[in-house]
Design an enzyme around this catalytic site. Structure first.
Site, PDB file in Angstrom:
ATOM      1  CD  GLU A   1      -1.845  -9.655  -0.286  1.00 31.67           C
ATOM      2  OE1 GLU A   1      -2.561 -10.591  -0.867  1.00 31.67           O
ATOM      3  OE2 GLU A   1      -0.668  -9.950   0.385  1.00 31.67           O
TER       4      GLU A   1
ATOM      5  CG  ASP B   1      -6.349  -8.795   0.534  1.00 33.04           C
ATOM      6  OD1 ASP B   1      -5.573  -9.320   1.266  1.00 33.04           O
ATOM      7  OD2 ASP B   1      -6.405  -8.942  -0.880  1.00 33.04           O
TER       8      ASP B   1
ATOM      9  CB  THR C   1      -8.224   7.915   6.896  1.00 39.18           C
ATOM     10  OG1 THR C   1      -6.766   8.253   6.714  1.00 39.18           O
ATOM     11  CG2 THR C   1      -8.660   6.557   6.097  1.00 39.18           C
ATOM     12  NE  ARG C   2     -13.171  10.052  10.679  1.00 38.45           N
ATOM     13  CZ  ARG C   2     -14.171   9.777  11.770  1.00 38.45           C
ATOM     14  NH1 ARG C   2     -15.263  10.460  11.954  1.00 38.45           N
ATOM     15  NH2 ARG C   2     -13.841   8.662  12.306  1.00 38.45           N
ATOM     16  CG  ASP C   3      -6.542  15.274  10.881  1.00 36.84           C
ATOM     17  OD1 ASP C   3      -5.922  14.865   9.808  1.00 36.84           O
ATOM     18  OD2 ASP C   3      -6.661  16.547  10.936  1.00 36.84           O
TER      19      ASP C   3
ATOM     20  CG  ASN D   1       5.226  -9.375  -4.810  1.00 36.87           C
ATOM     21  OD1 ASN D   1       6.084  -8.450  -5.095  1.00 36.87           O
ATOM     22  ND2 ASN D   1       5.176  -9.895  -3.589  1.00 36.87           N
TER      23      ASN D   1
ATOM     24  NE  ARG E   1     -14.247  10.106   1.326  1.00 43.42           N
ATOM     25  CZ  ARG E   1     -15.202  10.028   2.075  1.00 43.42           C
ATOM     26  NH1 ARG E   1     -16.543  10.154   1.871  1.00 43.42           N
ATOM     27  NH2 ARG E   1     -15.003  10.007   3.388  1.00 43.42           N
TER      28      ARG E   1
ATOM     29  CG  ASP F   1       9.089  -4.284  -0.798  1.00 45.01           C
ATOM     30  OD1 ASP F   1       8.024  -4.865  -0.504  1.00 45.01           O
ATOM     31  OD2 ASP F   1      10.313  -4.494  -0.917  1.00 45.01           O
TER      32      ASP F   1
END
Length: 503
Positions: A411, A368, A399-401, A376, A431, A385
């Protein structure tokens, strides 16, 4: 050409029993991709494998190459065949020898190799016509065009045993695959060759091996992919007659007369290929019958009929692709490009079932953005946005595949990490929090906005046995709120004590 879904790709990546490249094939592939490889390098690599060296000498001295002078050693064979031809042929021999030793599961490997070698022999003849195509590359690509079947036989338990039809009919195999997993072995084979670091043009040829080819005239066949696709169609026509299958296509369908000479050449080469690979390709009782029927255009009508069926299937594929595109759009968040809540619900259910069934961990990270409402209100929805899109890019990059990132709402974001331990998921979340903190969004006014986020981690494993998928996400949600209560810009891992604080 079909693509692999994320679910199928993950399942393939998790399979520990996929076909692998033999050591000599790895070395040959490296030489093929190097611009500095010499004939001596190739001869030395082949020489380390006596069986492969014998095969190469045998083919160099065979009628396929019609050399006046016999090759007495590997270096002479390499010089006579040429560098690229030697590389492609040795790859073909080593892969055939290795893959043929695969343990059968549900796939009829005799029929599999019969079609592969027959297609390869046809492809080599077809590959002599276009200037851009090497006959030996065509042979190798055709040999591997069905390798996805061997992969699926190992990755999906008893997959081909579920078929209620004759496995020698290739078109029915393709239809079965697409019905079961929304893809086919051409796409799976291309995926494997990519894992093996094969050249891109060979991967494309395997990927496109089920495409429709305008084959009324052989002269129109101009690319490697067309050679491979047509080789499979011709092989299927020959096998149908060889197996004495009586499907009679409409007599009005015809292909060009130049196929007659191709079929005649093919039947001259088949015994040579059978000897080289020590495998029978056709039932000798029917060889004369097949050749006679080919000359009388019976086989040609069968090939054209196959083309018509392929064209019909391709139109169905296009319709299916349009349907899939609409389905994809309905599951995509249009602002960030991430998958949406609807897609998340489906993916979560699928991954939760797989994790419980196979005993592997499933982690969820609930994220979040901190103080998003204040930002905003201060800068407006357009900036808000931009922040959401900016954050989505960071999440995808970190992130990994095999992980899946979703916009959960407002949000809030969720990441599913299949097979990921609590420790690794916590490291990933850390990370991400650090990346969002350190990357500032620059507005058109050159004003830079700093944003932070709070992340909660929960993992289904042997220590945390959540009864259902909703409890897993609820746990990640509790951990995220604990991080917010701790001042935000941090990561919290779910503990049962957290649940009591947020009920």
């Amino acid at each position: 050409m079909l693509e692999l879904s994320e679910h199928i790709r993950i399942q393939l990546e998790r399979c520990s029993d996929l076909p692998s490249l033999p050591a000599v094939a790895v070395q040959i592939l490296k030489l093929a991709q190097s611009h500095t490889s010499t004939m001596g390098d190739v001869a030395d690599a082949v020489g380390y494998d006596p069986a492969l060296a014998t095969k190469l000498l045998k083919i160099a001295n065979s009628p396929l190459y019609g050399q006046r002078r016999k090759s007495g050693n590997i270096r002479q064979a390499v010089m006579l065949l040429g560098l690229n031809s030697t590389l492609m042929l040795t790859l073909s021999f080593s892969l055939f020898s290795s893959l043929r030793q695969q343990e059968e599961r549900g796939l009829d490997y005799n029929a599999y190799w019969q079609r592969s070698l027959l297609s390869s022999t046809v492809a080599r003849l077809l590959g002599r016509m276009p200037e851009e195509v090497s006959p030996e590359e065509a042979f190798l690509a055709a040999l591997l065009q069905d390798i996805g079947m061997a992969v699926m036989d190992r990755a999906f338990d008893q997959f081909y045993q579920q078929m209620e039809t004759d496995e020698n009919r290739h078109s029915e195999i393709i239809e079965f695959e697409r019905k079961q997993i929304d893809t086919d072995h051409a796409a799976v084979g291309a995926w494997l060759l990519n894992q093996w670091n094969f050249p891109e043009h060979l991967i494309e040829a395997v990927s496109g091996s089920h495409q429709t080819v305008d084959s009324k005239e052989l002269a129109r066949v101009s690319t490697l992919t067309e050679c491979i696709a047509l080789s499979g169609i011709i092989a299927d026509g020959i096998i149908a007659v060889d197996k004495n299958q009586d499907d009679e296509p409409p007599a009005s369908l015809r292909l060009g007369d130049d196929y007659e000479s191709l079929i005649e050449e093919l039947y001259e080469e088949i015994p040579v290929v059978e000897g080289l690979f020590e495998m029978s390709l056709l039932d000798n009782k029917y060889t004369d019958k097949v050749l006679t029927e080919a000359k009388n255009q019976m086989l040609m009508r069968g090939l054209s009929f196959s083309q018509e069926l392929n064209a019909s299937r391709q139109e169905m594929d296009r319709h299916e692709q349009r349907t899939q595109l609409l389905k994809k759009e309905s599951m995509q968040d249009h602002l960030t490009g991430l998958s949406n809540r609807k897609h998340f619900d489906l993916a979560l259910e699928e991954e939760f079932i797989h994790a419980r069934k196979n005993g592997w961990p499933l982690s969820a990270i609930f994220i979040d953005l901190d103080k998003f409402k204040s930002i905003n209100d201060k800068f407006g929805h357009t900036v808000g946005d931009s922040i959401l899109k900016f954050s989505a890019k960071i999440l995808s990059a970190y992130t990994r595949d095999q992980d899946a990132v979703f916009r959960y709402g407002g949000e809030e974001f969720l990441i599913l990490l299949p097979g990921c331990s609590s420790e690794d998921a916590t490291s990933a979340a850390t990370r991400i929090v650090e990346a969002i903190r350190s990357n500032k969004l620059t507005l058109k006014s050159q004003h830079k906005i700093s944003i932070t986020c709070s992340a909660g981690v929960a993992t289904l494993n042997t220590q945390q046995r959540f009864d259902n998928k909703e409890l897993l996400i609820e746990a990640a949600d509790h951990a995220m709120y604990a991080a917010k209560q701790n001042g935000g810009d941090s990561v919290m891992v779910y503990q049962q004590s957290l649940a009591k604080n947020y009920h």
